[in-house]
Motif scaffolding. Structure first.
Motif, mmCIF file in Angstrom:
data_model
loop_
_atom_site.group_PDB
_atom_site.id
_atom_site.type_symbol
_atom_site.label_atom_id
_atom_site.label_comp_id
_atom_site.label_asym_id
_atom_site.label_seq_id
_atom_site.Cartn_x
_atom_site.Cartn_y
_atom_site.Cartn_z
ATOM 1 N N THR A 1 1.574 5.888 -4.706
ATOM 2 C CA THR A 1 2.069 5.453 -3.414
ATOM 3 C C THR A 1 1.851 6.570 -2.412
ATOM 4 O OG1 THR A 1 4.284 6.249 -3.933
ATOM 5 C CG2 THR A 1 3.819 3.933 -4.417
ATOM 6 N N GLU B 1 6.094 -8.521 6.353
ATOM 7 C CA GLU B 1 6.626 -7.379 5.615
ATOM 8 C C GLU B 1 5.737 -7.069 4.416
ATOM 9 O OE1 GLU B 1 10.668 -6.112 3.277
ATOM 10 O OE2 GLU B 1 10.757 -7.697 4.759
ATOM 11 N N ASN B 2 5.387 -5.803 4.250
ATOM 12 C CA ASN B 2 4.622 -5.294 3.113
ATOM 13 C C ASN B 2 3.227 -5.901 2.981
ATOM 14 O OD1 ASN B 2 6.753 -3.644 2.432
ATOM 15 N ND2 ASN B 2 7.653 -5.146 1.074
ATOM 16 N N TRP C 1 -0.970 0.098 0.242
ATOM 17 C CA TRP C 1 -0.045 0.141 -0.875
ATOM 18 C C TRP C 1 0.917 -1.019 -0.744
ATOM 19 C CZ3 TRP C 1 -2.085 4.197 1.679
ATOM 20 C CH2 TRP C 1 -2.744 5.157 0.907
ATOM 21 N N GLY C 2 1.541 -1.425 -1.845
ATOM 22 C CA GLY C 2 2.449 -2.563 -1.858
ATOM 23 C C GLY C 2 3.678 -2.393 -0.996
ATOM 24 N N ASN C 3 3.915 -1.196 -0.503
ATOM 25 C CA ASN C 3 5.101 -0.971 0.316
ATOM 26 C C ASN C 3 4.824 -1.119 1.805
ATOM 27 O OD1 ASN C 3 3.583 1.322 0.639
ATOM 28 N ND2 ASN C 3 5.237 2.754 0.282
ATOM 29 N N GLY C 4 3.692 -1.714 2.165
ATOM 30 C CA GLY C 4 3.392 -1.993 3.564
ATOM 31 C C GLY C 4 2.851 -0.830 4.358
ATOM 32 N N ASN D 1 2.263 1.697 9.549
ATOM 33 C CA ASN D 1 3.195 0.793 8.892
ATOM 34 C C ASN D 1 2.665 -0.599 9.184
ATOM 35 O OD1 ASN D 1 5.319 -1.159 8.674
ATOM 36 N ND2 ASN D 1 6.789 0.505 8.629
#
Length: 108
Positions: free
Chosen positions: A22, A49-50, A71-74, A96
């Motif tokens: 990440t 989101e994400n 990455w999967g966290n947006g 972001n």
């Protein structure tokens, strides 16, 4: 024969560890020059989101940023035209993806 199987399993494990990486705030090397604080989505796209989408647009001059990794966290890293925002060809702009908010400059 068992050694080859063990090496194959180990290689798969190591590759999957790399996929789980990440982004880290320590990756930010500096802030870009003369960049907006937020970027916009292309026509017909909405923030989610994400979810990272491409292209992202500079709302001031329409410059397109092309996503190259996410990455999967947006969080996403975007390619910009060389020299734009003071970036070199060895740097990406990190955003972001859920808000379009500028995070900073990272190395490729």
């Amino acid at each position: 024969m068992k050694t080859k199987i063990l090496i194959g399993i180990l290689a798969c494990f190591l590759m999957s560890c790399g996929a789980m990486m990440t982004p880290d705030s320590d990756d930010i090397i500096r802030q870009p020059e003369d960049a907006p604080t937020n970027f916009a989505m292309g026509d017909g796209m909405d923030f989610e989101e994400n979810v990272c989408k491409s292209p992202m647009l500079d709302p001031e001059d329409g410059t397109e940023l092309i996503m190259v990794r996410s990455w999967g966290n947006g969080i996403g890293d975007y390619e910009v035209p060389e020299g734009k925002y003071g970036l070199s060809k060895r740097e990406f702009l990190r955003l972001n993806c859920g808000t379009g908010e500028l995070i900073g400059v990272v190395k490729k």
